[in-house]
Design a protein around this motif. Structure first.
Motif, PDB file in Angstrom:
ATOM      1  N   ASP A  81       6.996  -3.660 -48.462  1.00 60.79           N
ATOM      2  CA  ASP A  81       7.116  -4.934 -49.162  1.00 60.79           C
ATOM      3  C   ASP A  81       7.156  -6.123 -48.211  1.00 60.79           C
ATOM      4  OD1 ASP A  81       9.529  -4.419 -48.047  1.00 60.79           O
ATOM      5  OD2 ASP A  81      10.702  -4.660 -49.887  1.00 60.79           O
ATOM      6  N   SER A 104       5.061   1.261 -51.038  1.00 63.00           N
ATOM      7  CA  SER A 104       6.401   1.007 -51.554  1.00 63.00           C
ATOM      8  C   SER A 104       6.324   0.601 -53.025  1.00 63.00           C
ATOM      9  CB  SER A 104       7.064  -0.104 -50.735  1.00 63.00           C
ATOM     10  OG  SER A 104       8.209  -0.593 -51.385  1.00 63.00           O
ATOM     11  N   ALA A 105       7.393   0.911 -53.774  1.00 64.70           N
ATOM     12  CA  ALA A 105       7.445   0.522 -55.183  1.00 64.70           C
ATOM     13  C   ALA A 105       7.425  -0.989 -55.342  1.00 64.70           C
ATOM     14  CB  ALA A 105       8.692   1.108 -55.836  1.00 64.70           C
ATOM     15  N   ASN A 106       7.832  -1.729 -54.285  1.00 65.36           N
ATOM     16  CA  ASN A 106       7.860  -3.195 -54.321  1.00 65.36           C
ATOM     17  C   ASN A 106       6.734  -3.815 -53.497  1.00 65.36           C
ATOM     18  OD1 ASN A 106      10.266  -3.292 -55.916  1.00 65.36           O
ATOM     19  ND2 ASN A 106      11.463  -2.840 -54.069  1.00 65.36           N
ATOM     20  N   ARG A 109       5.326  -6.774 -55.203  1.00 61.75           N
ATOM     21  CA  ARG A 109       6.300  -7.658 -55.848  1.00 61.75           C
ATOM     22  C   ARG A 109       6.007  -9.116 -55.483  1.00 61.75           C
ATOM     23  NH1 ARG A 109      10.896  -9.455 -53.595  1.00 61.75           N
ATOM     24  NH2 ARG A 109      10.769  -7.818 -52.004  1.00 61.75           N
ATOM     25  N   PRO A 128      -0.454   4.818 -56.579  1.00 62.97           N
ATOM     26  CA  PRO A 128       0.958   4.433 -56.417  1.00 62.97           C
ATOM     27  C   PRO A 128       1.539   3.742 -57.645  1.00 62.97           C
ATOM     28  CG  PRO A 128      -0.327   3.848 -54.471  1.00 62.97           C
ATOM     29  CD  PRO A 128      -1.302   4.242 -55.529  1.00 62.97           C
ATOM     30  N   TYR A 129       2.842   3.889 -57.805  1.00 63.26           N
ATOM     31  CA  TYR A 129       3.578   3.326 -58.935  1.00 63.26           C
ATOM     32  C   TYR A 129       3.437   1.802 -58.988  1.00 63.26           C
ATOM     33  CZ  TYR A 129       7.576   1.871 -61.771  1.00 63.26           C
ATOM     34  OH  TYR A 129       8.378   1.281 -62.727  1.00 63.26           O
ATOM     35  N   CYS A 130       3.432   1.168 -57.820  1.00 64.35           N
ATOM     36  CA  CYS A 130       3.367  -0.299 -57.791  1.00 64.35           C
ATOM     37  C   CYS A 130       2.043  -0.811 -58.364  1.00 64.35           C
ATOM     38  CB  CYS A 130       3.550  -0.821 -56.366  1.00 64.35           C
ATOM     39  SG  CYS A 130       2.291  -0.280 -55.194  1.00 64.35           S
ATOM     40  N   ASN A 133       1.868  -0.656 -62.350  1.00 65.30           N
ATOM     41  CA  ASN A 133       2.640  -1.665 -63.065  1.00 65.30           C
ATOM     42  C   ASN A 133       2.183  -3.088 -62.757  1.00 65.30           C
ATOM     43  OD1 ASN A 133       5.127  -0.354 -64.532  1.00 65.30           O
ATOM     44  ND2 ASN A 133       4.839   0.764 -62.620  1.00 65.30           N
TER      45      ASN A 133
END
Length: 599
Positions: A81, A104-106, A109, A128-130, A133
């Motif tokens: 991030d 990273s999940a963020n 962001r 990836p999850y990021c 979303n």
């Protein structure tokens, strides 16, 4: 204080002006500051970094005005991030060939207006999850990674997605309704994966999809009606879809489902269809009724043996058709007839030996016919009948003879390719091709070109005779060609004597010949004989007067004369010995009385 005395301080307006200029200067300088090892484009508001091997996501002093950031050829490995804390309003991120294996999940962001994300040529094993979303993404490209699975929820939040590219991964399964919520999708590229089956629910709700590429997979099950939702499709690539055909329980059913359109559904927009390398044995002529808007049709590398008459007559808008590398040996009498807008026909790599005279009847706009790598040995009179054909490719056949009137019904023919055939001479073969502008005769077995070989081809601009068996050629051969620009005669076994003296640039100048490009060919001409000039380039011959013709007969003629003379002497000697032998035997039998020699 004297009211006329000027104040030592600048007026407030000047201070404000100076302050504004300073702020503008500072902001301008900041806007053009570019991180080291990067390339910045102020107009495009982009930063692109390549060449410096970052071992992680670099935290740079990037101007907040930047909208596009790209890194290529790095060793990032982990996309954390770091950039989320830079206060950037990025619209486009590209990390290409950066060895990214995790995110990273963020990681994304703060990038609520991100539109384009390219992560090609990395080492990601999943989406990836990021990314799943990031609802603002419209263009997602993750080709050439190691992604091996997708779930139903992988893309459900990407409702704005227009382009999805996942080519060259290891995906083996597409769950039903995986693209259900992606109603804005225009392009899907899933080529070169390991997808095993496709159901009628795989692409459900894709009413805006225009481009679908699922080429080169390992499909063993293809449900009937799988294309039904794709009513806006105009580019469908199914190249090599069945790469594992021997595993099919019923190959014919699967292949039929490949192009079967159920319930009379019409694909009113489809323009490009590629069903190459799919083990098809018969051309699906019955399917074209629902694809009348097709412009390009590719069916390369199947197993077709024949092209039926009027097979494509429903495809009135078809421009280009390719049937290369099949096993076609027979063309129906009207195989490509009545295809009103057809421009090019490609039939390379088949087993065709002759053409029906009317196989293009009614297809009046065809300008290119490719018959490369077939089995033609002879071109008869009126080989092809077509008023608009402009280019004819006959290379890599077995042609050793051409009728003098072979091209008489091709009044527009301008380019003719005969490379890699077995022609041994050029005399009258091109007489009927009076509109010809370029002719390729490379890599034949031509040892003789008649002085009148091109006398009817006054529009010729280029002639290629490389890699043949020419030892000499007359300058008079090219005199009837006022438009000639290029003639290529490389890699022939030239006999460098007075007969090709005209090829030397110095001689051309002395003769006052126009210095066209084709006349400066001595740079490529290499002598094979006589012995004193063997392997010498003509340009290296300083004095062209050395290119002389001996007053004696040519070597071949001398050898012929000597051979005949020796044969006559040998025969005379043999007859004389036989006569002496007969006389001796007669005398022996008749007691010395000479008489007629009777064996």
């Amino acid at each position: 204080m004297d009211k006329h005395k000027r104040s030592s301080y600048p007026p407030p307006s000047c201070v404000l002006l100076l302050l504004s200029v300073s702020l503008f200067y500072v902001s301008t300088v900041r806007a053009i500051i570019c991180p080291s090892s990067c390339r910045c484009d102020r107009r495009e508001r982009s930063v692109a970094c390549s060449g410096y091997n970052y071992l992680g996501l670099p935290k740079m002093n990037v101007p907040p005005a930047v909208r596009t950031f790209s890194l290529t050829n790095q060793s990032i490995l982990y996309f954390d991030d770091t950039w989320s804390d830079l206060g950037l309003d990025l619209r486009e991120i590209k990390l290409i060939n950066c060895q990214v294996s995790n995110m990273s999940a963020n990681a994304l962001r703060g990038f609520g207006r991100l539109r384009i994300l390219h992560l090609n040529f990395n080492s990601l094993s999943e989406v990836p999850y990021c990314i799943s979303n990031s609802s603002s993404i419209r263009d997602l490209r993750m080709s050439d990674n190691e992604i091996d699975s997708l779930s139903v929820d992988t893309f459900q939040s990407l409702s704005e997605l227009r382009i999805l590219e996942l080519a060259y991964n290891w995906i083996s399964e597409l769950p039903d309704e995986i693209f259900w919520n992606l109603s804005e999708l225009r392009v899907i590229d899933l080529s070169n994966n390991m997808i095993g089956y496709i159901t009628r629910w795989t692409f459900i709700n894709q009413t805006k999809l225009t481009d679908l590429n699922i080429s080169n997979n390992q499909v063993t099950s293809l449900s009937f009606g799988w294309l039904n939702s794709l009513t806006k499709l105009w580019d469908l690539k199914l190249h090599g879809l069945f790469t594992d055909a021997p595993r099919f329980d019923n190959i014919s059913t699967q292949v039929d489902n490949l192009i079967q359109l159920s319930d009379g559904l019409e694909f009113s927009n489809i323009e490009i269809l590629d069903i190459s390398y799919n083990y098809l044995t018969e051309i699906p002529c019955h399917c074209w009724e629902t694809m009348k808007t097709l412009i390009t049709l590719r069916m390369v590398g199947n197993s077709f043996e024949t092209v039926p008459s009027y097979c494509f007559s429903e495809l009135r808008d078809l421009h280009d058709i390719s049937l290369d590398h099949n096993s076609i040996s027979h063309l129906g009498q009207f195989a490509f007839a009545n295809v009103m807008h057809l421009r090019s026909i490609e039939l390379a790599g088949n087993n065709i030996t002759h053409l029906p005279p009317n196989f293009m009847n009614g297809s009046k706009l065809v300008t290119y016919l490719n018959l490369d790598q077939n089995q033609f040995t002879y071109l008869p009179s009126s080989f092809v009948i077509h008023g608009m054909l402009d280019r004819l490719n006959m290379q890599n056949n077995l042609i050793d003879n051409i009728s003098e009137t072979a091209f008489m019904d091709l009044p527009k023919l301008s380019m003719l390719d005969f490379r890699g055939n077995r022609l041994t001479s050029l005399t009258t073969e091109l007489k009927s091709a009076w509109s010809l502008r370029f002719v390729q005769m490379i890599a034949n077995e031509i040892s003789f070109v008649d002085e009148d070989a091109f006398s009817n081809n006054t529009r010729l601009q280029g002639i290629w005779l490389d890699y043949n068996r020419l030892s000499t050629i007359s300058y008079e051969t090219f005199l009837p060609l006022p438009r000639l620009v290029v003639v290529s005669l490389k890699y022939n076994p030239w006999y460098c004597d007075c007969r090709i003296k005209w090829m030397h640039t110095q001689v051309q100048i002395e003769m006052g010949l126009p210095q066209y490009e084709w006349l400066a060919i001595d740079k490529k001409i290499r002598c094979s004989a006589p012995k004193r000039l063997k392997k010498v380039f003509m340009r290296a011959i300083k004095y062209p007067n050395k290119l002389i013709c001996s007053s004696f007969p040519p070597p071949l003629t001398i050898k012929l004369i000597v051979g005949i003379s020796l044969s006559i002497v040998g025969l005379s000697t043999a007859l004389y010995i036989i006569q002496l032998y007969c006389k001796a035997r007669k005398l022996e039998r008749n007691g010395g009385d000479p008489g007629k020699c009777i064996p």
